[in-house]
Design an enzyme around this catalytic site. Structure first.
Site, mmCIF file in Angstrom:
data_model
loop_
_atom_site.group_PDB
_atom_site.id
_atom_site.type_symbol
_atom_site.label_atom_id
_atom_site.label_comp_id
_atom_site.label_asym_id
_atom_site.label_seq_id
_atom_site.Cartn_x
_atom_site.Cartn_y
_atom_site.Cartn_z
ATOM 1 N N LYS A 53 -9.826 -1.891 6.480
ATOM 2 C CA LYS A 53 -8.801 -2.871 6.868
ATOM 3 C C LYS A 53 -8.976 -3.270 8.335
ATOM 4 O O LYS A 53 -8.841 -4.449 8.692
ATOM 5 C CB LYS A 53 -7.395 -2.292 6.636
ATOM 6 C CG LYS A 53 -7.057 -2.147 5.166
ATOM 7 C CD LYS A 53 -5.735 -1.406 4.933
ATOM 8 C CE LYS A 53 -5.519 -1.161 3.450
ATOM 9 N NZ LYS A 53 -4.250 -0.485 3.136
ATOM 10 N N GLN A 97 -0.204 3.326 6.184
ATOM 11 C CA GLN A 97 -1.005 3.653 5.004
ATOM 12 C C GLN A 97 -0.313 4.729 4.168
ATOM 13 O O GLN A 97 0.183 5.722 4.701
ATOM 14 C CB GLN A 97 -2.407 4.124 5.460
ATOM 15 C CG GLN A 97 -3.383 4.379 4.327
ATOM 16 C CD GLN A 97 -3.766 3.129 3.542
ATOM 17 O OE1 GLN A 97 -3.720 2.015 4.063
ATOM 18 N NE2 GLN A 97 -4.137 3.297 2.297
ATOM 19 N N ASP A 120 2.395 -5.500 4.162
ATOM 20 C CA ASP A 120 2.128 -4.902 2.849
ATOM 21 C C ASP A 120 3.087 -5.459 1.801
ATOM 22 O O ASP A 120 2.843 -5.318 0.601
ATOM 23 C CB ASP A 120 2.340 -3.378 2.911
ATOM 24 C CG ASP A 120 1.033 -2.609 3.033
ATOM 25 O OD1 ASP A 120 0.013 -3.088 2.501
ATOM 26 O OD2 ASP A 120 1.048 -1.527 3.648
HETATM 27 N N1 GUN Z 1 -2.277 3.068 -0.251
HETATM 28 C C1 GUN Z 1 -2.908 2.583 -1.349
HETATM 29 N N2 GUN Z 1 -2.835 1.237 -1.368
HETATM 30 C C2 GUN Z 1 -2.138 0.871 -0.268
HETATM 31 C C3 GUN Z 1 -1.745 -0.376 0.262
HETATM 32 O O1 GUN Z 1 -1.999 -1.449 -0.290
HETATM 33 N N3 GUN Z 1 -1.047 -0.342 1.432
HETATM 34 C C4 GUN Z 1 -0.732 0.823 2.039
HETATM 35 N N4 GUN Z 1 -0.022 0.762 3.163
HETATM 36 N N5 GUN Z 1 -1.084 2.001 1.582
HETATM 37 C C5 GUN Z 1 -1.786 2.017 0.423
#
Ligand code: GUN
Length: 288
Positions: A53, A97, A120
């Site tokens: 990311k 996350q 998100d």
């Molecule tokens: N953990 C697994 N997928 C995601 C996501 O799309 N965003 C976040 N913040 N954590 C995750």
């Protein structure tokens, strides 16, 4: 019949190019779109995800601040850090996350993020906005799936879409986005009886459970569009989705591969949400 492949890598590349363009436009006005990525603990998969990311962001011209905290980090300190990021006008997006360490209440942490920076789309304010059809941030994975359907020109009005999985971050928002496009939506889950009888009627199947070979060729109507959100390992340790790709591709009209399908789209939509957050902040600046 062999299904046409929905190339997530290619579609995501187009989307990233658009984001880079929008980023450059903001930069020309002296604004550097900035995403704070917060990782707590040392979950190996999460470490890989956040690195991707951050790299995607940087390559698109966004600034990514990756903040790492130890697994024993107190929740109160994390909340304080989120409040500081909320108050910082230079930060446009905040991503914490998941999963978080067990001693933390993930709901409380997510609800601490300012909805206007919740790229998100997990905050209840954004989930509620999706429910009632108001503008807000859409969770990246279902948002990316919708972009794939749009890209292939999949007409959804009046079609039967079957979503397998009911998580807050994929299944439920996916169903709402499909409904918004006037699909007739069925949500299936672990207590669903005779899953195959339902999927056989589907024009679009979205599989988001996390179990390999959940969807097999006999469960798919010829010509259906099959979107595979699953991320699993097969017996040889190779990455695979929830769909028996080799079998289903002989029946479906369109299919997403794993890897190279939904994964890159999820990452691209995070960039879209972040540039959107920065553009909105630029249009409605709040006093720092
Ligand atoms: N953990 C697994 N997928 C995601 C996501 O799309 N965003 C976040 N913040 N954590 C995750």
């Amino acid at each position: 019949m062999t299904a046409q492949l929905i190339d997530g890598n290619a579609i995501a590349a187009h989307i990233r190019a658009e984001v880079a363009h929008r980023t450059a436009a903001l930069q020309a006005r002296g604004i550097r779109p900035r995403l704070a990525i917060v990782l707590v603990g040392d979950d190996p998969a999460s470490q890989v995800y956040v690195k991707h990311k951050a790299n995607d962001s940087t390559q698109t011209g966004l600034v990514a601040d990756l903040e790492r905290y130890p697994a024993i980090f107190p929740e109160a300190e994390l909340l304080a850090r989120i409040h500081a990021l909320n108050a910082d006008p230079a930060v446009h997006g905040i991503l914490v996350q998941l999963p978080l360490p067990k001693h933390m209440d993930a709901h409380r942490v997510i609800e601490a993020i300012a909805p206007a920076k919740d790229v998100d789309g997990f905050h209840v304010a954004n989930a509620g906005a999706l429910l009632v059809g108001r503008p807000g941030f859409r969770p990246c994975t279902p948002y990316g799936c919708m972009k794939m359907l749009e890209h292939i020109g999949c007409e959804l009005a009046g079609r039967h879409a079957v979503v397998i999985g009911r998580s807050n971050i994929v299944g439920k928002p996916m169903a709402l986005l499909l409904l918004q496009k006037n699909a007739t939506v069925t949500i299936c889950h672990s207590a669903t009886r005779d899953l195959a009888a339902i999927t056989q009627q589907a024009d679009v199947i979205v599989a988001a459970v996390g179990r390999r070979n959940l969807v097999t060729a006999d469960m798919v109507k010829p010509g259906a569009v099959v979107i595979d959100v699953g991320m699993n390992r097969d017996a040889d340790g190779k990455l695979c989705g929830d769909v028996d790709f080799a079998g289903v591709r002989e029946v479906a009209g369109w299919i997403t591969p794993v890897p190279g399908g939904v994964g890159p789209m999820t990452r691209a939509m995070l960039l879209v949400n972040t540039i959107e957050a920065a553009e909105r902040a630029a249009a409605h600046p709040t006093p720092g």
